[in-house]
Motif scaffolding. Structure first.
Motif, short mmCIF file in Angstrom:
data_model
loop_
_atom_site.label_atom_id
_atom_site.label_comp_id
_atom_site.label_asym_id
_atom_site.label_seq_id
_atom_site.Cartn_x
_atom_site.Cartn_y
_atom_site.Cartn_z
N ASN A 275 -20.11 4.92 -14.11
CA ASN A 275 -20.26 6.16 -13.37
C ASN A 275 -19.20 6.23 -12.28
O ASN A 275 -18.97 5.27 -11.57
N LEU A 276 -18.55 7.37 -12.17
CA LEU A 276 -17.59 7.64 -11.11
C LEU A 276 -18.08 8.89 -10.40
O LEU A 276 -18.32 9.92 -11.05
N PHE A 277 -18.27 8.81 -9.08
CA PHE A 277 -18.81 9.96 -8.37
C PHE A 277 -18.24 10.06 -6.96
O PHE A 277 -17.69 9.09 -6.43
N ILE A 278 -18.38 11.25 -6.39
CA ILE A 278 -17.99 11.47 -5.00
C ILE A 278 -19.21 11.23 -4.14
O ILE A 278 -20.28 11.82 -4.37
N THR A 279 -19.06 10.37 -3.17
CA THR A 279 -20.10 10.15 -2.17
C THR A 279 -19.77 11.03 -0.99
O THR A 279 -18.76 10.82 -0.31
N ALA A 280 -20.57 12.05 -0.77
CA ALA A 280 -20.33 13.00 0.33
C ALA A 280 -21.41 12.83 1.38
O ALA A 280 -22.42 12.17 1.15
N SER A 281 -21.20 13.44 2.53
CA SER A 281 -22.12 13.29 3.65
C SER A 281 -23.55 13.70 3.29
O SER A 281 -24.51 13.10 3.73
N ASN A 282 -23.67 14.77 2.47
CA ASN A 282 -25.02 15.29 2.22
C ASN A 282 -25.56 14.99 0.82
O ASN A 282 -26.73 15.21 0.58
#
Length: 186
Positions: free
Chosen positions: A117-124
């Motif tokens: 899995n490749l994902f963007i970890t964002a603030s929300n």
């Protein structure tokens, strides 16, 4: 030449004219300040201060820990308008809608892993870019290409970074190549 505070419903530009908006201080001349927005004589619109970044890696990021969310180390800045990308993290300079894109070349993906899995970890929240079950491969590939994009609403000072996760398998996956980019849409 228009200076000061001006209210207008219409502004006509002749074919040889351009329209430039600059950031300046009170009493600045038309040559002072930094161009924030420009429409040239051919109708091309440029916004040199618009937030934009493109980063990559200078070598393989190896031995990604299994069953652990690992921040991808993007250690080579190609473009970084306004210095909004630092320490593997993009920080939104203003509240707005942002577009992100990633391309990664994964090396040594084990066939017995349940998924990668490749994902963007964002603030929300997290935004999945790529999810793959290696069991579907015909044979053990030397490289697997992973790509994806996302549009995120971000508040000023919200952050976004790229994260890799592999829950299990007989070996950990390496990231051999990476291009990670983002920019303010609106």
């Amino acid at each position: 030449s228009i200076s000061g505070e001006v209210g207008a419903n219409n502004l006509l530009l002749r074919s040889y004219q351009s329209l430039t908006f600059k950031n300046g201080t009170s009493g600045s001349s038309l040559t002072d300040g930094t161009t924030a927005f420009n429409i040239d004589t051919n109708g091309h619109v440029t916004m040199p201060l618009q937030s934009c970044f493109l980063v990559s890696i200078t070598g393989t990021q190896s031995n990604m820990a299994l069953n652990t969310a690992v921040t991808v180390v993007a250690n080579s800045e190609i473009i970084d308008k306004n210095s909004d990308f630092s320490s593997n993290t993009f920080t939104a300079p203003v509240t707005g809608t942002y577009f992100f894109n990633v391309f990664a070349s994964l090396k040594g993906v084990p066939l017995d892993a349940r998924y990668i899995n490749l994902f963007i970890t964002a603030s929300n929240r997290n935004h999945q870019l790529y999810l793959q079950d290696p069991a579907g491969y015909d044979s053990d590939p030397e490289f697997e290409n992973a790509s994806g994009s996302a549009i995120l609403d971000m508040d000023a000072n919200d952050t976004a970074s790229l994260t890799f996760f592999q829950p299990d398998g007989n070996q950990s996956t390496d990231i051999a190549e990476l291009m990670f980019s983002g920019f303010l849409i609106a």
